[in-house]
Structures are given as structure tokens and as C-alpha cells.
Scaffold this active site. Structure first.
Site, PDB file in Angstrom:
ATOM      1  N   HIS A   1       0.651  -1.075  -0.023  1.00 30.39           N
ATOM      2  CA  HIS A   1       0.011   0.079  -0.018  1.00 30.39           C
ATOM      3  C   HIS A   1       0.833   1.295  -0.077  1.00 30.39           C
ATOM      4  CE1 HIS A   1      -4.009  -1.301   0.149  1.00 30.39           C
ATOM      5  NE2 HIS A   1      -4.008  -2.038   1.161  1.00 30.39           N
TER       6      HIS A   1
ATOM      7  N   CYS B   1       0.456   2.567  -4.575  1.00 30.42           N
ATOM      8  CA  CYS B   1      -0.525   3.837  -5.366  1.00 30.42           C
ATOM      9  C   CYS B   1       0.264   5.148  -5.094  1.00 30.42           C
ATOM     10  CB  CYS B   1      -1.733   4.194  -4.620  1.00 30.42           C
ATOM     11  SG  CYS B   1      -2.797   2.644  -5.114  1.00 30.42           S
TER      12      CYS B   1
END
Length: 411
Positions: free
Chosen positions: A198, A254
Site C-alpha cells: 500500500h 499507489c
């Protein structure tokens, strides 16, 4: 003073989330084992990651002792093989492009020691669990060993399916492993970092980001220990490097376009990107209208705030980055998406994978001797038509007329 978030971000399918309104600001650089004195920080969290397919966790390979004492763990276009890129000069090079005139860098011949740090976090048992990150690390480890001669004992592998507490990708272990990666690096050494997990964004506190946000990555214990900010990673892994040391970085997460705070960003044509506030203003306005139409008032607010920060300090932020974040070393990073984009998991070859990690390995298996720009183009070709994310290439120095091969084979 630390700020608590007002609400968690919405659920999503990817490895990150839109910029939060408030988030735990970067902590002072600290490389001692966590926790420090005082209470743990509060954070906004990555979103739950919804997957419709199973992904068994791979069995780590047999243990080999390492200096760090870690166990080890299609839509593609038809291209002809790229022409072999020229080798760069070995003498010191001038930066130009706004950097101090006396400041120089040096390419690496990649004939020295090789080290790799591979981090894959599935966030097992957490609401934001991913499926492909541990697979990414397993595949990257095999690829580096078989194709480029990285020895197992010179790899540190951190995944959240391991039993050894030193091999769990906690914040303390990640920071310590990053220090291990670059410690005593000498000219012509080849260092490699791969992160799959993440990522997100947090308000920039030191004025070095054009859009007003720092990129962050999330260790497995982020709810207690907090995230790791791009400024901190740059300070640990880039700033100490000597001239002629190669560091190749893959961030499959991301909002990772500038996850290592490297100042030079290239397009697929090799042209150094410059801020275009007029174009970005139109894009931000469209994003704000779209968010409003979807009832996403927080998206409207963050888009407006982000654009105002760009307009006020975008150019000065880039100059500050060029002046302070360049390096005499040879640092190159491929990231899974732009700062404002999310990165996707994919299902390839019968298992869950990160899209960038999969495309990076596939492209180099097909054409091993690619330049950075050729590799960026071939990665994008692998992803084209499947994903909206656009992988990015950034460097600690301008590439110039000489283009080094993406990864050098053993001498």
C-alpha cells in the site's frame, strides 16, 4: 503537533487512496528500533482491497545466512528487440538543468557488489488485505538471482507471512533494512530495492513537493507505528550514496510517482517533464467537477487545495528539489503510477501479481538489454488496454545522451 484524521478513506480495489484531508505528518528521521518514547501516532488507513480470486501464500525458499540475518524467502504489443543502448562514460558528469554548476554525478559500471532489499506486504488479516505483494517479491527474488546474478545471501526479504520477527515488514525492520542496503556501498556497486504494498499521500511539510503532498508507503504495522515518508526514504537510501553507486528502485504501490523524491522525471520519449500549471489547472477543474457530481465533497476540497498549492509554489518547489535532492550516485526508479494515480493488482500466470512488478519482469525477460526509456515504454505497452495507471521513470540525475541499461548483467 500531530493531527488525527477525521474519517477513514473509502474502500477501493487498489493499493492506495486519494489524499486525505489530514494525516499524521512525517516524524523526525529516526533509525532506531521502534517504538520511541511517547504514544503511537494516529493515521488514515489504506482502503480495504476487494479481490474475487484466491491467492495461496508461497513457501519461502530455503534459508541462507545473510549479513542482515534474514531468511530468504495479456495485453502486450508485438515489438522487435530494442537496439542495444550505448554505455555511459565513467568520468564525472555535470548536472545542468538548474542544478549547481559545480555539482557532478557519476554513472555506475555495475561491476562491484550486488545487494537487494525486497519488501512485499499483503496485510494479512487486515481489512485492506492485498493478494499479490508476496508473490511479487518471490518472483522478483527468483528473477534477480537467475537473470542478474544476485546471490540469495545478498538479499533481504521482508514479507508478512514469515515466522522470523526480523523478517516481518514492520516500520522498524523496513527502515533498518534500508540502512543495510546502502551501508558501505562503493562505486560500481549495484543495489536494488523493490516494494510491493500500500502507498498513499500526506501533506508536505518541507516545501519540496510541487503538489503539496509527500508520497508514503505503509508498513504492516502502520496502524501503530505509522507510515514512511518519501523524504525519510531519500535521506536513508539516496543521500549517503557515493558517486558511481547504482541504486535501482521499483515501487509497486499507489501514488508512487515520486516515492523516492528523485528530481528528474522522464516521459516515454525521454523528454524531461516540467510542471505545466495551465494543463494541470484544467485537469484539476475537471476532477473537482467530477467529484462534485459524485457527491464526493472531500474530493472537491482536496482538488482545490492541491491546485492552489501548485499555483503558489509549484515552480519554487521543483527548484528546491533539484537543488537539494540530486545525488552524485546513479539512482533510477520505476514507480507503478503517477503521484495522483492508483496502482492495480492483476492476475497473471495463474497467481495474483502487482501490475508493475509483473510487467517489469516480463519486459526484461523478453528484452534483457533495454535502456531505461525503452523499458518504460515496454512496461507501458504490457499494461496498455488493461489499466489506467501509467508507470513513471525518475532519476537522481539527468539521463542525457548516454542511456544506461536498466539492469546490468554480471561481469
Amino acid at each position: 503537533m500531530y493531527h488525527r484524521h477525521s474519517a477513514p478513506p473509502p474502500p477501493g480495489r487498489s493499493r492506495g487512496y486519494p489524499p486525505p484531508q489530514q494525516q499524521w505528518p512525517p516524524q523526525p528521521y529516526q533509525y532506531l528500533p521502534y517504538p520511541p518514547q511517547g504514544p503511537p501516532p494516529a493515521h488514515t488507513f489504506p482502503p480495504p482491497a476487494h479481490r474475487s480470486y484466491p491467492s495461496p501464500y508461497p513457501t519461502p525458499p530455503p534459508h541462507s545466512p545473510s549479513p542482515y540475518q534474514y531468511p530468504h524467502h495479456g495485453h502486450s504489443q508485438s515489438w522487435s528487440a530494442p537496439a542495444l543502448p550505448p554505455r555511459p562514460p565513467l568520468e564525472a558528469q555535470q548536472f545542468g538543468n538548474g542544478a549547481p554548476s559545480h555539482y557532478r554525478f557519476q554513472y555506475s559500471a555495475c561491476t562491484g557488489r550486488r545487494r537487494a532489499l525486497l519488501i512485499g506486504i499483503n496485510y494479512i488479516g487486515q481489512p485492506n488485505q492485498l493478494r499479490g505483494c508476496i508473490n511479487d517479491v518471490t518472483n522478483m527474488s527468483t528473477f534477480l538471482h537467475e537473470r542478474y546474478g544476485y546471490r540469495r545471501e545478498d538479499m533481504v526479504i521482508l514479507t508478512d507471512d514469515q515466522k522470523n520477527p526480523l523478517s516481518i515488514p514492520t516500520k522498524a525492520n523496513i527502515l533498518r533494512a534500508m540502512q543495510w542496503l546502502v551501508k558501505d556501498a562503493q562505486p560500481n556497486d549495484s543495489l536494488f530495492l523493490h516494494f510491493s504494498g500500500h502507498g498513499g499521500r500526506t501533506p508536505d511539510l518541507d516545501g519540496d513537493e510541487e503538489d503539496g503532498y509527500d508520497d508514503v508507503i505503509y508498513p504492516v504495522d502502520y496502524r501503530v507505528a505509522g507510515h514512511i515518508v518519501d523524504d525519510e526514504m531519500h535521506n536513508i537510501m539516496v543521500r549517503p550514496l557515493r558517486p558511481g553507486v547504482r541504486l535501482t528502485v521499483i515501487f509497486d504501490s499507489c501514488h508512487s510517482g515520486t516515492a523516492l523524491d528523485l528530481p528528474y522525471v522522464y516521459s516515454t520519449q525521454g523528454i524531461l517533464k516540467e510542471p505545466n500549471l495551465a494543463k494541470e489547472a484544467a485537469q484539476d477543474l475537471f476532477s473537482a467537477i467530477s467529484s462534485y457530481g459524485k457527491g464526493d465533497l472531500s474530493g472537491v476540497a482536496m482538488t482545490a487545495i492541491g491546485f492552489l498549492k501548485k499555483a503558489a509554489k509549484g515552480d519554487s518547489a521543483r527548484k528546491r528539489t533539484v537543488m537539494t535532492k540530486t545525488s552524485p550516485a546513479d539512482v533510477v526508479m520505476f514507480s507503478g503510477s503517477k503521484d495522483t494515480q492508483t496502482s492495480a493488482d492483476t492476475f497473471q500466470d495463474g497467481e495474483a501479481r502487482g501490475a508493475l512488478s509483473w510487467a517489469f519482469i516480463k519486459s526484461l525477460r523478453q528484452w534483457p538489454n533495454q535502456s531505461y526509456l525503452q523499458l518504460l515504454n515496454s512496461i507501458r505497452a504490457q499494461l496498455e488496454g488493461k489499466y489506467t495507471q501509467k508507470p513513471q521513470l525518475s532519476c537522481s540525475h539527468p539521463l542525457g545522451a548516454w542511456v544506461m541499461r536498466a539492469i546490468e548483467e554480471p561481469a
